[in-house]
Design an enzyme around this catalytic site. Structure first.
Site, PDB file in Angstrom:
ATOM      1  N   HIS A   8      91.731  58.138  50.524  1.00 57.61           N
ATOM      2  CA  HIS A   8      92.466  58.266  51.783  1.00 57.61           C
ATOM      3  C   HIS A   8      93.468  57.143  51.996  1.00 57.61           C
ATOM      4  CE1 HIS A   8      88.852  55.864  53.150  1.00 57.61           C
ATOM      5  NE2 HIS A   8      89.769  55.209  53.832  1.00 57.61           N
ATOM      6  N   HIS A  89      95.732  50.606  55.140  1.00 62.14           N
ATOM      7  CA  HIS A  89      95.122  50.377  53.830  1.00 62.14           C
ATOM      8  C   HIS A  89      95.137  51.646  52.986  1.00 62.14           C
ATOM      9  CE1 HIS A  89      91.576  51.903  56.162  1.00 62.14           C
ATOM     10  NE2 HIS A  89      91.224  52.448  54.995  1.00 62.14           N
ATOM     11  N   GLU A 138      90.830  49.378  50.063  1.00 64.23           N
ATOM     12  CA  GLU A 138      89.422  49.716  50.264  1.00 64.23           C
ATOM     13  C   GLU A 138      88.922  50.376  48.979  1.00 64.23           C
ATOM     14  OE1 GLU A 138      88.804  52.470  53.487  1.00 64.23           O
ATOM     15  OE2 GLU A 138      86.622  52.463  53.265  1.00 64.23           O
TER      16      GLU A 138
HETATM   17 CO    CO Z   1      89.387  53.575  55.045  1.00 64.49          CO
END
Ligand code: CO
Length: 151
Positions: A8, A89, A138
């Site tokens: 994502h 992110h 991440e």
């Molecule tokens: Co995230």
């Protein structure tokens, strides 16, 4: 380590409700999940699905809308600098979170904290943007079940 799937893109927003409207009405998003709180991380999140391939069907990378939750939320600082919100992110999957942490540390990249349960219910950690070409990154362990888009 082998680079895994882009799971994502995290987008910080002052209002998930406003962002959901934007993704539905301007971007034409068809599958928008229910928002939920992640109190341990000081955020409320909402996932917007993108199709996988041209044929449609969900399973492509998601947009993770992130709104601050509580006064200590790490998102407040970001929104202070970017009041309208913005890209926060990128999240990539890996098969083994502990192996990935050891890998990044061996490369001299600063891992921020210990692995903890993230928005998809699997362990995650963040790597400092200064060691990642300016991108807060991440790292997320791939969910064991199928495509990993449960709830
Ligand atoms: Co995230």
């Amino acid at each position: 380590m082998k680079l895994g799937r882009l799971n994502h893109v995290g987008i910080a927003t002052p209002s998930i409700a406003d962002s959901v409207r934007f993704y539905r009405e301007v971007m034409g998003a068809e599958v928008i999940r229910e928002p939920f709180d992640l109190p341990a991380q000081g955020v409320k999140v909402c996932f917007v699905d993108t199709p996988i391939g041209r044929a449609g069907g969900t399973g492509g990378p998601q947009i993770e809308l992130i709104e601050p939750l509580g006064e200590g939320s790490p998102i407040h600082g970001f929104l202070a600098k970017n009041p309208a919100g913005g890209q926060h992110h990128l999240c990539y999957e890996v098969p083994d979170i502990h192996a990935a942490k050891a890998w990044f540390e061996a490369k001299g990249a600063r891992v921020l904290g210990e692995p903890r349960i993230g928005a998809h219910g699997t362990p995650i950690f963040f790597v400092h943007p200064r060691d990642m070409g300016g991108v807060l990154t991440e790292i997320m362990e791939t969910p064991k079940m199928a495509a990993g888009h449960g709830s």
